[in-house]
Motif scaffolding. Structure first.
Motif, PDB file in Angstrom:
ATOM      1  N   LEU A 147       0.867  -1.174   0.000  1.00 50.23           N
ATOM      2  CA  LEU A 147       0.000   0.000   0.000  1.00 50.23           C
ATOM      3  C   LEU A 147       0.904   1.224   0.000  1.00 50.23           C
ATOM      4  O   LEU A 147       1.471   1.605   1.025  1.00 50.23           O
ATOM      5  N   GLY A 148       1.065   1.808  -1.193  1.00 52.10           N
ATOM      6  CA  GLY A 148       1.972   2.946  -1.344  1.00 52.10           C
ATOM      7  C   GLY A 148       3.139   2.606  -2.250  1.00 52.10           C
ATOM      8  O   GLY A 148       4.262   2.427  -1.797  1.00 52.10           O
ATOM      9  N   LEU A 149       2.852   2.512  -3.557  1.00 56.57           N
ATOM     10  CA  LEU A 149       3.894   2.166  -4.529  1.00 56.57           C
ATOM     11  C   LEU A 149       4.615   3.420  -5.005  1.00 56.57           C
ATOM     12  O   LEU A 149       4.632   3.762  -6.179  1.00 56.57           O
ATOM     13  N   GLY A 169      -0.374  -4.022  -5.467  1.00 54.92           N
ATOM     14  CA  GLY A 169      -0.350  -2.856  -4.593  1.00 54.92           C
ATOM     15  C   GLY A 169      -1.213  -1.722  -5.073  1.00 54.92           C
ATOM     16  O   GLY A 169      -1.929  -1.830  -6.073  1.00 54.92           O
ATOM     17  N   THR A 170      -1.142  -0.631  -4.328  1.00 47.58           N
ATOM     18  CA  THR A 170      -1.904   0.576  -4.655  1.00 47.58           C
ATOM     19  C   THR A 170      -0.971   1.767  -4.733  1.00 47.58           C
ATOM     20  O   THR A 170       0.097   1.790  -4.119  1.00 47.58           O
ATOM     21  N   ARG A 171      -1.426   2.746  -5.478  1.00 49.48           N
ATOM     22  CA  ARG A 171      -0.716   4.016  -5.530  1.00 49.48           C
ATOM     23  C   ARG A 171      -1.723   5.120  -5.801  1.00 49.48           C
ATOM     24  O   ARG A 171      -2.775   4.891  -6.400  1.00 49.48           O
ATOM     25  N   ARG A 172      -1.404   6.311  -5.392  1.00 48.50           N
ATOM     26  CA  ARG A 172      -2.328   7.419  -5.528  1.00 48.50           C
ATOM     27  C   ARG A 172      -2.626   7.737  -6.989  1.00 48.50           C
ATOM     28  O   ARG A 172      -3.717   8.148  -7.345  1.00 48.50           O
ATOM     29  N   GLY A 174      -3.178   5.811  -9.364  1.00 49.49           N
ATOM     30  CA  GLY A 174      -4.087   4.871 -10.008  1.00 49.49           C
ATOM     31  C   GLY A 174      -3.358   3.735 -10.693  1.00 49.49           C
ATOM     32  O   GLY A 174      -2.140   3.559 -10.563  1.00 49.49           O
ATOM     33  N   ALA A 175      -4.121   2.951 -11.443  1.00 48.69           N
ATOM     34  CA  ALA A 175      -3.571   1.768 -12.093  1.00 48.69           C
ATOM     35  C   ALA A 175      -2.512   2.135 -13.120  1.00 48.69           C
ATOM     36  O   ALA A 175      -2.541   3.210 -13.717  1.00 48.69           O
ATOM     37  N   GLU A 188      -8.686   2.930  -4.285  1.00 47.16           N
ATOM     38  CA  GLU A 188      -9.940   2.183  -4.167  1.00 47.16           C
ATOM     39  C   GLU A 188      -9.712   0.678  -4.205  1.00 47.16           C
ATOM     40  O   GLU A 188     -10.613  -0.113  -3.875  1.00 47.16           O
ATOM     41  N   GLY A 189      -8.522   0.247  -4.582  1.00 51.83           N
ATOM     42  CA  GLY A 189      -8.201  -1.174  -4.632  1.00 51.83           C
ATOM     43  C   GLY A 189      -7.622  -1.720  -3.344  1.00 51.83           C
ATOM     44  O   GLY A 189      -7.188  -2.879  -3.296  1.00 51.83           O
TER      45      GLY A 189
END
Length: 320
Positions: A147-149, A169-172, A174-175, A188-189
Motif C-alpha cells: 500500500l503505497g507504490l 499494490g496501490t498508488r495514488r 491509479g492503475a 480504491e483497490g
C-alpha cells in the motif's frame, strides 16, 4: 544586497560542510551559518536567514523569520512541519525523499525473512545448546501487497519479484504498469490487496485519507495467515485494533518499525503481544545517510541560489 543566508541547525555539520564545498557553493553568492541543535539562533540570525535546514524548530520560531523562503527537512516525512501554524504558504518545503531507496527496502526484506526463516529461533536454541531442526516458510510464490507504490515501494517490488514473489499494490496515481508489480491499483483497490496478500506492507504518508487506515474492519479483510508490516507512519494503524487482531488470530502477526509515539512507551501492549515484533525505527537508517542528505541539500542550495525549482518539493495539499 547581501547574498542569501541559510541556517543549518544540526549537530552533524561535517558532511554538510563538505558537500557544500564540493558543490562550489562557497563562492560568496550564498552564505551558510552552522549552529548545533543545543544552541538557540539569535534574533539577528533568524531575521536574516532566507533558508533553513533542520530536524524541526520550536513553536513560533518560523514567525520570527520574516525573510524565510525555503525549508529543507532532513526526513522524508514532513507531517510535523505541515502541522505548524507558523509555516507560511509562500515558504517552499522540501524533504529528504529518495535518501532511503537502498536501506529501507533491505530492512523490509529483512523483516520478511525474519517472519519466514527460523534464524531467531535458532539463536535462542543456541543459548541452550539445543539442536532443533526447523523448516522455513518460502517467500517464493507468496503475495506481497504494497500500500503505497512510491519510490521505496517500487524498489521493494523489484527486489521482491526477484525472489519470485507475486507483488500487487496501490498508488495514488491509479492503475498502471510498474516493474515487478503484477497489478497496481488506485486507493480504491485497497480492500482487494488486503484480501489477496500474504504480507501487507504499509508505505503510505500520513494524510487525512490514510490516518487510522488499518482499523479493525480492514484487519479483518486480511487473510488469517497474513502479516502486516509498517515501515511508513505509526498513525496509519489503530493500535488497539491491531493488538486485538493479533491476539485473537484475525491475522498472524505484525512487524512494526514506526509508532504514534517514539520511543514506544514501555507500557505499550505492542511490546508484550506475542506475534508483534517491535523495531526501534531502524528502517531508513544508513551508515552514510548524512552524506546522502548532504548531497541533496547541496543540490537544492545551488538551485535556490540560481532561482531554479527545488528537488523533492512537498505538495502541501497531498501532505508529502
Amino acid at each position: 544586497m547581501p547574498a542569501p543566508l541559510m541556517l543549518l541547525w544540526t549537530d552533524h555539520d561535517k558532511p554538510y560542510r563538505e558537500a557544500i564545498a564540493r558543490a562550489g557553493l562557497e563562492d560568496g553568492r550564498m552564505r551558510f551559518a552552522f549552529l548545533p541543535r543545543s544552541a538557540q539562533p539569535d534574533e539577528a540570525l533568524l531575521a536574516e536567514a532566507e533558508a533553513l535546514f533542520a530536524w524541526g524548530a520550536p513553536p513560533g520560531m518560523l514567525a520570527r523569520m520574516p525573510r524565510l523562503r525555503w525549508i529543507q527537512a532532513l526526513t522524508a516525512g514532513v507531517e510535523a512541519w505541515l502541522a505548524r501554524p507558523d509555516l507560511r504558504p509562500e515558504v517552499v518545503l522540501t524533504c529528504a525523499r529518495g535518501t532511503h531507496r537502498v536501506q529501507m527496502p533491505e530492512n523490509i526484506l529483512g523483516a520478511l525473512f525474519h517472519i519466514t526463516k527460523p534464524y531467531h529461533a535458532a539463536a535462542l536454541d543456541q543459548r541452550e545448546r539445543r539442536w532443533t531442526r526447523r523448516v522455513s516458510e518460502t517467500l517464493a510464490g507468496k503475495t506481497l501487497g504494497i500500500l503505497g507504490l512510491g519510490a521505496i515501494g517500487r524498489e521493494v517490488a523489484r527486489k521482491a519479484a526477484a525472489l519470485e514473489m507475486r507483488v500487487i499494490g496501490t498508488r495514488r496515481g491509479g492503475a498502471g504498469a510498474i516493474e515487478g508489480v503484477e497489478r497496481a491499483l488506485g486507493p480504491e483497490g485497497t480492500e482487494a490487496v488486503l484480501a489477496e496478500s500474504d504480507f501487507v506492507l504499509l508505505l503510505l504518508p500520513t494524510t487525512p485519507e490514510t490516518e487510522n487506515l488499518m482499523d479493525a474492519r480492514r484487519l479483518r479483510a486480511m487473510k488469517r495467515s497474513a502479516w502486516l508490516l509498517n515501515f511508513a507512519r505509526g498513525h496509519l494503524i489503530v493500535d488497539e485494533d491491531l493488538v486485538a487482531a493479533v491476539r485473537e488470530g484475525v491475522i498472524a502477526g505484525a512487524v512494526l518499525d514506526v509508532f504514534r509515539e517514539e520511543p514506544l512507551p514501555p507500557e505499550h501492549p505492542f511490546w508484550t503481544t506475542p506475534g508483534i515484533t517491535v523495531l526501534p525505527h531502524i528502517g531508513g537508517l544508513h551508515p552514510k545517510r548524512d552524506e546522502m542528505v548532504a548531497a541533496l541539500l547541496a543540490e537544492n542550495a545551488r538551485r535556490f541560489r540560481d532561482g531554479e525549482p527545488l528537488r523533492e518539493a512537498v505538495d502541501r495539499a497531498k501532505g508529502y
